[in-house]
Design a protein around this motif. Structure first.
Motif, short mmCIF file in Angstrom:
data_model
loop_
_atom_site.label_atom_id
_atom_site.label_comp_id
_atom_site.label_asym_id
_atom_site.label_seq_id
_atom_site.Cartn_x
_atom_site.Cartn_y
_atom_site.Cartn_z
N GLU A 186 -68.47 99.43 39.97
CA GLU A 186 -68.49 100.52 41.09
C GLU A 186 -69.24 101.32 40.56
N VAL A 187 -70.24 101.85 41.67
CA VAL A 187 -71.19 103.00 40.82
C VAL A 187 -71.21 103.89 42.32
N TYR A 188 -71.07 105.33 42.15
CA TYR A 188 -71.11 106.35 43.10
C TYR A 188 -72.53 107.31 42.94
N SER A 189 -72.70 107.86 43.90
CA SER A 189 -74.23 108.85 43.92
C SER A 189 -73.91 109.69 45.14
N VAL A 190 -75.05 110.62 45.03
CA VAL A 190 -74.97 111.81 46.23
C VAL A 190 -75.00 110.98 47.47
N PRO A 241 -62.86 114.46 46.04
CA PRO A 241 -63.15 115.48 46.91
C PRO A 241 -63.67 116.63 46.26
N ASP A 242 -63.27 117.11 45.03
CA ASP A 242 -63.74 118.30 44.47
C ASP A 242 -64.99 118.02 43.33
N HIS A 243 -65.35 116.64 43.35
CA HIS A 243 -66.53 116.42 42.52
C HIS A 243 -68.04 116.73 43.05
N ASN A 244 -68.77 117.39 42.07
CA ASN A 244 -70.14 117.82 42.38
C ASN A 244 -71.21 116.50 42.10
N PHE A 245 -71.54 116.03 43.17
CA PHE A 245 -72.55 114.87 43.03
C PHE A 245 -73.97 115.40 43.04
N HIS A 246 -74.57 114.81 42.05
CA HIS A 246 -76.18 115.48 41.85
C HIS A 246 -77.03 114.21 42.21
N HIS A 247 -78.05 114.62 42.73
CA HIS A 247 -79.38 113.65 42.87
C HIS A 247 -79.70 112.97 41.92
N GLN A 248 -79.71 111.66 41.76
CA GLN A 248 -80.43 110.58 40.87
C GLN A 248 -79.43 110.58 39.63
N GLY A 275 -70.33 118.21 31.35
CA GLY A 275 -71.50 117.11 31.40
C GLY A 275 -72.02 116.98 32.67
N ASN A 276 -71.18 117.10 33.75
CA ASN A 276 -71.81 116.70 34.95
C ASN A 276 -73.06 117.74 35.25
N MET A 277 -72.69 118.92 34.94
CA MET A 277 -73.82 120.04 35.11
C MET A 277 -75.02 119.62 34.10
N VAL A 278 -74.71 119.21 32.94
CA VAL A 278 -75.75 118.89 32.21
C VAL A 278 -76.58 117.68 32.68
N ALA A 279 -76.10 116.64 33.22
CA ALA A 279 -76.55 115.50 33.83
C ALA A 279 -77.49 116.12 34.89
N LYS A 280 -77.31 116.92 35.49
CA LYS A 280 -78.23 117.54 36.29
C LYS A 280 -79.55 118.15 35.83
N THR A 281 -79.15 118.98 34.78
CA THR A 281 -80.15 119.43 33.93
C THR A 281 -81.23 118.51 33.32
N ASN A 292 -82.43 108.05 34.11
CA ASN A 292 -81.61 106.88 34.24
C ASN A 292 -80.23 107.56 33.70
N VAL A 293 -79.69 108.55 34.18
CA VAL A 293 -78.61 109.40 33.98
C VAL A 293 -77.18 108.89 34.70
N HIS A 294 -76.23 108.69 33.79
CA HIS A 294 -74.78 108.18 34.23
C HIS A 294 -73.96 109.25 33.55
N ALA A 295 -72.96 109.37 34.52
CA ALA A 295 -71.73 110.36 34.08
C ALA A 295 -70.47 109.84 34.72
N ALA A 296 -69.33 110.25 34.16
CA ALA A 296 -68.12 109.76 34.70
C ALA A 296 -67.46 110.80 35.50
#
Length: 230
Positions: free
Chosen positions: A58-62, A70-77, A171-177, A185-189
């Protein structure tokens, strides 16, 4: 049946193109990446097997959000998975590299008036992970200075990386960075807040304790950097 010279020429050009593509693909595969993670041979077997979890994950994205986050920040790419799925993909050697944004040493921060211990990479980390020390996570992209410099190579930037922290928020903030730095090709949990190193260890997944970072050691020289070094 007569075959014109033009038809024969185009047929042979097609065969030559396929052969060249296959040769380039073969040459660009790097066994050093797998060796750096200490899982020789697993990646090829995972790709060759039609039953590998990477085919059914299963993979999720913006544009394909997980409605239960509901409170997760989804970032482009950035591609998101549950921590359990991340672990399974990691076991199959799906990721080229695991990037740990945490500092090497422990630090204590104030958490609404209560001291909160944030363990560093040397205290515990995912086996084979690379400490990049992008902390605080609000560090602007232009000011990022990675401990293991994955920004120094376009091959590294195109590698499939899993980035994480303690709970998933930083980690999710740095994924955006990383996306801003040109990683492709960035993946996060997720969901953030319950999908980081703490949760990994609590789940009983493999952990290395009391390690020491020595920059000169070969294990801290990822193959992707070597590929772009004269």
């Amino acid at each position: 049946m007569k075959v014109s010279a033009l038809t024969f020429l185009f047929a042979n050009i097609g065969i030559l193109s396929v052969s060249i593509c296959k040769a380039v693909e073969k040459e660009t595969k790097s066994p050093k990446t797998k060796a750096a993670k200490g899982k020789k041979g697993k990646k090829d077997s995972a790709i060759d097997s039609p039953s590998t979890f990477s085919c059914t994950r299963e993979v999720y994205s913006v544009v394909a959000k997980n409605p239960s986050w509901p409170d997760h920040n989804f970032h482009h790419q950035v591609w998101y998975h549950t921590l359990n799925d991340i672990h399974t993909l990691w076991q199959e050697d799906y990721f080229d590299y695991v990037l740990d944004i945490r500092p090497l040493e422990d630090l204590t921060i104030d958490n609404a008036g209560t001291p909160l211990l944030l363990e560093g990479w040397q205290t515990l980390h995912i086996p084979g992970s690379y400490p990049i020390n992008v902390f605080p996570p609000t560090t602007p992209a232009e000011d990022v200075d990675m401990l293991v410099d994955f920004t120094s190579s376009n091959t590294c930037k195109d590698a499939r990386v899993f980035v994480h922290c303690w709970s998933g928020i930083s980690g999710n903030m740095v994924a955006k960075t990383l996306i801003e730095l040109g990683f492709t090709n960035v993946h996060a949990a997720g969901p953030e807040g319950s999908a980081g190193m703490w949760d990994w260890a609590a789940a009983g997944y493999d952990v290395v304790y009391n390690d020491t970072f020595v920059a000169e050691e070969t294990r801290f020289h990822p193959a992707c950097i070597k590929q772009c070094t004269p």
